[in-house]
Structures are given as C-alpha cells and as structure tokens.
Design an enzyme around this catalytic site. Structure first.
Site, PDB file in Angstrom:
ATOM      1  N   ASN A   7       0.885  -1.164   0.000  1.00  0.00           N
ATOM      2  CA  ASN A   7       0.000   0.000   0.000  1.00  0.00           C
ATOM      3  C   ASN A   7       0.923   1.214   0.000  1.00  0.00           C
ATOM      4  OD1 ASN A   7      -1.822   2.015   0.448  1.00  0.00           O
ATOM      5  ND2 ASN A   7      -2.699   1.134   2.321  1.00  0.00           N
ATOM      6  N   LYS A  14       3.459   0.804   3.028  1.00  0.00           N
ATOM      7  CA  LYS A  14       3.064  -0.216   4.002  1.00  0.00           C
ATOM      8  C   LYS A  14       3.026  -1.556   3.276  1.00  0.00           C
ATOM      9  CE  LYS A  14       0.194   2.954   6.599  1.00  0.00           C
ATOM     10  NZ  LYS A  14      -1.079   3.585   6.348  1.00  0.00           N
ATOM     11  N   ARG A  90      -2.381  -2.067  -3.691  1.00  0.00           N
ATOM     12  CA  ARG A  90      -3.567  -1.231  -3.575  1.00  0.00           C
ATOM     13  C   ARG A  90      -3.417  -0.068  -4.567  1.00  0.00           C
ATOM     14  NH1 ARG A  90      -5.565   2.384   1.548  1.00  0.00           N
ATOM     15  NH2 ARG A  90      -7.618   2.790   0.714  1.00  0.00           N
ATOM     16  N   HIS A 179     -12.604   3.086  -0.818  1.00  0.00           N
ATOM     17  CA  HIS A 179     -12.644   2.079   0.261  1.00  0.00           C
ATOM     18  C   HIS A 179     -13.298   0.776  -0.210  1.00  0.00           C
ATOM     19  CE1 HIS A 179     -12.666   5.517   3.445  1.00  0.00           C
ATOM     20  NE2 HIS A 179     -11.433   5.054   3.296  1.00  0.00           N
ATOM     21  N   HIS A 207     -17.573   2.341   6.783  1.00  0.00           N
ATOM     22  CA  HIS A 207     -16.120   2.291   7.004  1.00  0.00           C
ATOM     23  C   HIS A 207     -15.725   3.620   7.652  1.00  0.00           C
ATOM     24  CE1 HIS A 207     -11.840   1.307   6.016  1.00  0.00           C
ATOM     25  NE2 HIS A 207     -11.778   2.613   6.205  1.00  0.00           N
ATOM     26  N   GLY A 209     -12.865   5.356   9.471  1.00  0.00           N
ATOM     27  CA  GLY A 209     -11.483   5.519   9.920  1.00  0.00           C
ATOM     28  C   GLY A 209     -11.150   6.986   9.819  1.00  0.00           C
ATOM     29  N   ARG A 240     -11.428  15.927   6.754  1.00  0.00           N
ATOM     30  CA  ARG A 240     -12.184  16.334   5.560  1.00  0.00           C
ATOM     31  C   ARG A 240     -13.606  16.717   5.939  1.00  0.00           C
ATOM     32  NH1 ARG A 240     -10.642  11.052   2.739  1.00  0.00           N
ATOM     33  NH2 ARG A 240      -8.549  11.430   1.926  1.00  0.00           N
ATOM     34  N   GLY A 329     -11.176   2.034  12.132  1.00  0.00           N
ATOM     35  CA  GLY A 329     -10.760   2.305  13.512  1.00  0.00           C
ATOM     36  C   GLY A 329     -11.886   2.785  14.408  1.00  0.00           C
ATOM     37  N   ILE A 330     -12.717   3.691  13.910  1.00  0.00           N
ATOM     38  CA  ILE A 330     -13.808   4.226  14.735  1.00  0.00           C
ATOM     39  C   ILE A 330     -14.975   3.240  14.789  1.00  0.00           C
ATOM     40  CG2 ILE A 330     -15.431   6.150  15.010  1.00  0.00           C
ATOM     41  CD1 ILE A 330     -13.367   7.808  13.254  1.00  0.00           C
ATOM     42  N   GLY A 331     -15.298   2.647  13.643  1.00  0.00           N
ATOM     43  CA  GLY A 331     -16.407   1.695  13.586  1.00  0.00           C
ATOM     44  C   GLY A 331     -16.154   0.469  14.443  1.00  0.00           C
ATOM     45  N   GLU A 332     -14.905   0.011  14.461  1.00  0.00           N
ATOM     46  CA  GLU A 332     -14.576  -1.207  15.214  1.00  0.00           C
ATOM     47  C   GLU A 332     -14.437  -0.949  16.715  1.00  0.00           C
ATOM     48  OE1 GLU A 332     -11.006  -2.779  13.336  1.00  0.00           O
ATOM     49  OE2 GLU A 332     -11.939  -2.464  11.391  1.00  0.00           O
ATOM     50  N   ASN A 333     -13.896   0.236  17.058  1.00  0.00           N
ATOM     51  CA  ASN A 333     -13.533   0.492  18.458  1.00  0.00           C
ATOM     52  C   ASN A 333     -14.406   1.513  19.183  1.00  0.00           C
ATOM     53  OD1 ASN A 333     -10.989  -1.102  18.380  1.00  0.00           O
ATOM     54  ND2 ASN A 333     -10.443   0.423  16.856  1.00  0.00           N
ATOM     55  N   GLU A 383      -8.064  -4.896   4.620  1.00  0.00           N
ATOM     56  CA  GLU A 383      -7.924  -4.612   3.194  1.00  0.00           C
ATOM     57  C   GLU A 383      -6.747  -5.365   2.591  1.00  0.00           C
ATOM     58  OE1 GLU A 383      -8.255  -0.559   4.617  1.00  0.00           O
ATOM     59  OE2 GLU A 383      -9.246  -0.032   2.737  1.00  0.00           O
TER      60      GLU A 383
END
Ligand code: ADP
Length: 396
Positions: A7, A14, A90, A179, A207, A209, A240, A329-333, A383
């Site tokens: 990525n 990454k 990606r 995404h 999604h 994040g 954004r 990150g936000i959706g999961e945690n 991903e």
C-alpha cells in the site's frame, strides 16, 4: 504461496506478507516519511521487531530498506526474495476502466497513469510502488486491486451528478467511490455471519477511519456510496469536510480563498479537526467532550449525525436491510460513537444492545438487541488480506 501486499502512499510504504491460501500473516511493515532525513522503517514478524531510523531519499531507497528487513538473518520472514511468488498492490483510482482486481501488464500500467489527474496524490505513488516491486522481484505476477472497483456496480442514477452532460462525457465527472476493498471484505464476511449467500444480502456498510465512507449494498453489490469523484464527498472525516453546499466555495473564493487554499482547507483542516479546533482523533475528542469541551462534543455530534442521515437515505434506497456493518478504527472500536449514531432508530427497526456494544471493541460480533429487526455487526476490516486473496486467486 507467499504473497506480498503493498500500500504505497506519497510518503509511506506499508506492506504485509501472507502465506496463501492459509492466510497466515508472516510479516508486516512500513516505511514512513520517505523523502526526508528522518525516515522510519519497521518490520514485525512472529520472531521479533526490526526498526530502522535513517534518511530515505526516495522510493528506490525505501524498497531497498524493505528488502533488507525482509531478508534480515534474525527477524526476516524469508531467506531469499524468490520465496515471494506474487505481489498485490492497492491502487486508489481505477476510474471506469477497472471493475475488479487485475494482473498488471503494460496496458494496465498505462490505465493507472491515465487517471493520475483524478487521484494526483494516490495513483502516482501506487504506480511507483508497482514499478519498484517489479524491479525488486523480477518476473513474478503483480496484481492491482482498485479502491474504486467494488463500486462499479453503482447504477447511473446514483453515480451521475446533476451537472451538464458534457462534464461526464468529456471529463468523466461522476461518483466513483472509494474504500472498495474494505466495503467488499466486510460485506462478504457479513454474509457468512448472517448465514446467507454473498449475493443474497442487503447491507449498509460504514467504514469509519480517518477517511470515512458508507455504502449501500444490494444482493452483495454496491449500489451507492458516499464518496464521489474524490474521497472528499460524504461523511465528516478526521480532517475532511464531507458534504458541503458547493455555493460555499464560490462565496469563499470571492472572499479571497484560491483553489489550493480551499483544497487544503477542505481536505486537511476540516472535519473533526476543523470543528473541534483540537484533534482529528475520536479518542481524544471523547475525552475532551467528557471533560466539558463543547467544541469537541459538537464535532462528535456532527460526525454521528451525518452518518445517521446516510443510514436513513440508504435504508430508503435498499428498502430491505439485513444488517448495518461497522468497520475501520472508529467503527470497530468507538462504542460511544456507534451508540450516538444508532440512537433513536427504534421506529426504523434498529435497536442496539448497550452491553454488547460496550464489550465489542476491536472484535467481530453482533451488537443489536433481540428486539431489533435489523442486525448490527462489528467486522474488523482487513484490506491487505482482501488484496492477498485477489492476488492469490488471479495468480495461483
Ligand atoms: P485510517 O483511515 O488511517 O486507516 P483507522 O481505520 O486506523 O484509520 O482509524 C483511525 C481512527 O480510529 C482514529 O483517528 C481514531 O479516531 C479511531 N479510533 C481508534 N481507536 C478508537 C477507540 N478506542 N475509540 C474511538 N475511536 C478510535
């Protein structure tokens, strides 16, 4: 078969190495601040962690650091580069040309280059990464996985903007969505959890994040999504703005803001950061809001309200919804954020089980109450694994 997934961003690379089809993660690493004298590289494997701090002038230098880490005698996951049998990449923008992951050849590279204009910050480093991987690994298959591809199924009524026809025909101004690897990954996972065929589920996938988007999925296919020509449209994000009255831009332009400053403002200085004035991180903002910071609270409330509005819109688009899926990150945690988003939706058939919501942090599971008509699922996204799966499928 070892598959290496890349990525590549403008200043970071990454990567993750998988053993397929077992899907074992053999190593993950990153190179940050490429092009600076304070670059940082790290590799994590089950055998240990390697960290390197040194100047990394450019992409070729970044890839030689990656090679060094992969082949490191103590912590490296491989002894020879020839153990890697394929690379998956990606690629952010595939425009209208690419409706799925594809093996890379000269024509495909030209296709990625042809849409540089649509994704000037992403597609150029994505292509540089592909070329560097070709140089490093020689003649092994390389596969491109596009962030836009999953959204190719969106019908014209949802992808066209109400602008003069010529802007679409000449400049390809339309909704593309992003995404896609994540929305597709969690949609397939959701179908499994629900015990249904992958093309038999209707879902709203969120999604959330640093970048955030939401998708309406009918019969396993994306039929609408919140990001548009660029990733700026839709939800409020870390920095954004998401949706705006376009008239705001003309108004500000007449006040003296030029195109570049508006671009920077809407992409880098808005969203959670802009409203709160202090942070783009939901964790920080939750703490500040609990401590009485009204701007932090407002930022969180606007973020949640926008998502709730889209959920309502997509429920109307889909008519039947089997589940709402949270990832990123936000959706999961972010249990408190999920609670904010899904409050007062009982008349729509969505009721959260507060206890289940609180205990599901970073783990897969169902968090709806037994009385909820629509299920609410937490599904950690992956991903890179989605890219490794497609790469394996196309090259095995
Ligand atoms: P990216 O889009 O950069 O991949 P991520 O999906 O990793 O982003 O999400 C990053 C965001 O996740 C952070 O900005 C942070 O706001 C949020 N986050 C991480 N952990 C938590 C948590 N425990 N509670 C709420 N938000 C969290």
């Amino acid at each position: 078969m070892k598959v290496l997934v890349f990525n590549c961003g403008s200043s970071s690379i990454k990567f993750k190495l998988f053993d397929m089809p077992e899907e074992n993660l053999l190593a993950e690493g990153l190179v940050e601040r490429v092009g600076t004298t304070s670059a940082f590289a790290a590799l994590k494997t089950p055998r240990g962690k390697t960290e390197i701090n040194q100047p990394i002038a450019d992409y070729p230098a970044g890839f030689s650091v990656i090679k060094k880490m992969l082949l490191h005698p103590e912590s490296g996951p491989i002894q020879s580069l020839s153990e890697v049998k394929a690379c998956g990449h990606r690629v952010v923008h595939g425009a209208e040309s690419f409706g799925g992951s594809m093996s890379i050849d000269d024509e495909l590279e030209a296709g990625i280059e042809a849409v540089f204009e649509l994704a000037p910050l992403h597609n150029p480093p994505n292509l540089t990464g592909i070329k560097q991987a070709q140089l490093m690994f020689g003649d092994i298959p390389q596969v491109a996985c596009f962030d836009t591809a999953f959204h190719h199924s969106i019908p014209e009524v949802a992808y066209r903007y109400a602008l003069p026809e010529k802007l679409y025909t000449e400049y390809k101004v339309r909704r593309y969505g992003f995404h896609g690897m994540s929305h597709q990954f969690v949609a397939r996972q959701a179908a499994q959890i629900l015990g249904k065929h992958k093309y038999a589920v209707n879902l709203i996938t969120c999604h959330l994040g640093n970048g955030a988007s939401i998708a309406a999925i009918r019969d396993g296919h994306s039929v609408d999504t919140s990001m548009g020509l660029t990733p700026l449209e839709g939800l409020v994000m870390g920095t954004r703005s998401g949706d705006l009255d376009p008239g705001i831009l003309f108004y500000l332009n007449r006040k003296g803001y030029d195109t570049d400053s508006l671009d920077t403002m809407l992409n880098k200085q808005s969203g959670l950061l802009g409203v709160s004035g202090s942070s783009n991180d939901v964790r920080d903002l939750e703490l500040k809001a609990d401590g009485g910071d009204a701007r932090a609270q407002l930022a969180l409330d606007i973020f949640a309200y926008r998502i709730k509005k889209y959920i309502g819109a997509y429920m109307a688009v889909l008519n039947r919804v089997d589940a709402i899926v949270f990832t990123g990150g936000i959706g999961e945690n972010g249990a408190a954020m999920r609670q904010r988003i899904l409050s007062n939706l009982d008349q729509q058939g969505i009721i959260l089980d507060e206890r289940k919501n609180d205990i599901h942090v970073g783990v897969q599971g169902e968090i709806q109450a037994s009385t909820s008509r629509i299920k609410v699922l937490i599904i950690p996204t992956n991903e890179e694994l989605a890219i490794a799966r497609d790469t394996f499928k196309l090259t095995k």
